[in-house]
Design a protein around this motif. Sequence first.
Motif, PDB file in Angstrom:
ATOM      1  N   LYS A 189       0.839  -1.205   0.000  1.00 16.99           N
ATOM      2  CA  LYS A 189       0.000   0.000   0.000  1.00 16.99           C
ATOM      3  C   LYS A 189       0.875   1.256   0.000  1.00 16.99           C
ATOM      4  O   LYS A 189       0.446   2.322   0.439  1.00 16.99           O
ATOM      5  N   PHE A 190       2.091   1.133  -0.515  1.00 15.04           N
ATOM      6  CA  PHE A 190       3.009   2.259  -0.658  1.00 15.04           C
ATOM      7  C   PHE A 190       2.491   3.171  -1.769  1.00 15.04           C
ATOM      8  O   PHE A 190       2.553   2.853  -2.944  1.00 15.04           O
ATOM      9  N   SER A 191       1.944   4.324  -1.381  1.00 17.92           N
ATOM     10  CA  SER A 191       1.200   5.157  -2.326  1.00 17.92           C
ATOM     11  C   SER A 191       2.079   5.767  -3.414  1.00 17.92           C
ATOM     12  O   SER A 191       1.599   6.037  -4.520  1.00 17.92           O
ATOM     13  N   ALA A 192       3.361   6.008  -3.114  1.00 22.97           N
ATOM     14  CA  ALA A 192       4.233   6.605  -4.123  1.00 22.97           C
ATOM     15  C   ALA A 192       4.436   5.667  -5.310  1.00 22.97           C
ATOM     16  O   ALA A 192       4.678   6.116  -6.428  1.00 22.97           O
ATOM     17  N   ALA A 193       4.340   4.357  -5.062  1.00 20.76           N
ATOM     18  CA  ALA A 193       4.475   3.367  -6.137  1.00 20.76           C
ATOM     19  C   ALA A 193       3.089   3.070  -6.688  1.00 20.76           C
ATOM     20  O   ALA A 193       2.545   1.981  -6.508  1.00 20.76           O
ATOM     21  N   SER A 194       2.517   4.051  -7.336  1.00 14.12           N
ATOM     22  CA  SER A 194       1.163   3.908  -7.888  1.00 14.12           C
ATOM     23  C   SER A 194       1.139   4.381  -9.330  1.00 14.12           C
ATOM     24  O   SER A 194       1.791   5.358  -9.687  1.00 14.12           O
ATOM     25  N   ALA A 195       0.388   3.670 -10.123  1.00  9.63           N
ATOM     26  CA  ALA A 195       0.140   4.094 -11.503  1.00  9.63           C
ATOM     27  C   ALA A 195      -1.271   3.655 -11.872  1.00  9.63           C
ATOM     28  O   ALA A 195      -1.802   2.695 -11.305  1.00  9.63           O
TER      29      ALA A 195
END
Length: 372
Positions: A189-195
């Motif tokens: 759920k690490f938000s920075a690693a989102s696409a």
Amino acid sequence: MFIFISILFIFLIWTICNSLFMPKLAPYTRMKKNPLVSILIPLRNEENNVPHLVSSLKNLTYSNIEIILLDDQSTDSTKTIIEGMIKNDSRFTLVEGSTLPSGWTGKVHACYQLSRYAKGDYFLFLDADIRLHQDTIQVALSTLKRMEGKLLTGFPKFPVTLFLEKLLVPMQHFIIYFHLPLLLANYTKFSAASAAHGSFMLFEKNAYKNIGGHSAIKDSLLDDVHLARMMKKKGEKVVLANITQFVSCYMYSSNRDVWEGFKKNIFVGIGRSVFMASFLIIFYLIFYVSPVVFILYGLFEIIYYQHLNLHHFLPYIIIVIQKWFIDFQSKQKPTLSFFIPASAIAFISLLIVSMGSSLRNKGYHWKGRTYQ
């Protein structure tokens, strides 16, 4: 040269390993109850896309859907064409979009309105340029349930015909497979690693409402990524899947649209960071443009010295293999991989122009509207 080639080889191996964490849409497994899926589509001046879109939607085999189309202040024949195509099909509803309020971006406001009409257990937001395989809804639901996620999104297959399309559009897949750590994107759920890709976003309704829906990001130019990050921040799992077997996206109808569309998103997509933009420009110049220089030098040696040095050709060969692997995964034309240096040059040029427009407060123009 040995170190340079080694780095490119590491990039290739990383891309292959990273792809293992990109799930594909799962085969359909019969459910005890087929939940209602609301398919929600904003349309603004989409007269060219509407016939193909509606035909695609009519062929869907999932039995429990409602399809809500919102005409967002179109000035062309969008509304007339829709009305003619959806009559006598009770699955379809056409609604009129209201005037864009101050502080909102156009698509976000249209999606917000659509969500208020929806009655489904799941909300599937699509763009007008999307075409769906007839079994898309059930395989997407199956994948979302198997992965225990609350949002499923993905980058579609991009059939490309225009010059700038061929150079730039497939780079979306390249950036995802190469730059995004898919293990973190899909299994944390690490938000920075989102696409995410806004043309296909399937939400579980309650999770969507829990983050405030589109009203929570009303001024966003990058609504898809911002929604995905908000889902993760609320503790919900986001699934970024390879949907290219079931979903196609015909993004642009002219080279100018390609340029303006990417110009609107590319600098915003990296958080308007001048440092990150500068890093990417230098990175792509070194690793994805300079191999052409080595090839030219290698050819010079062959012509004038009758000497073949394979080291001068290896960098280009490696980056072509890397691009080919990604194109294969995303069902793209394999011949485009040979033009990866040209794609890198186009990417760099676009990033420079997009950054310049932002820093000079010129804004971005899209579909008759101007955004900062």
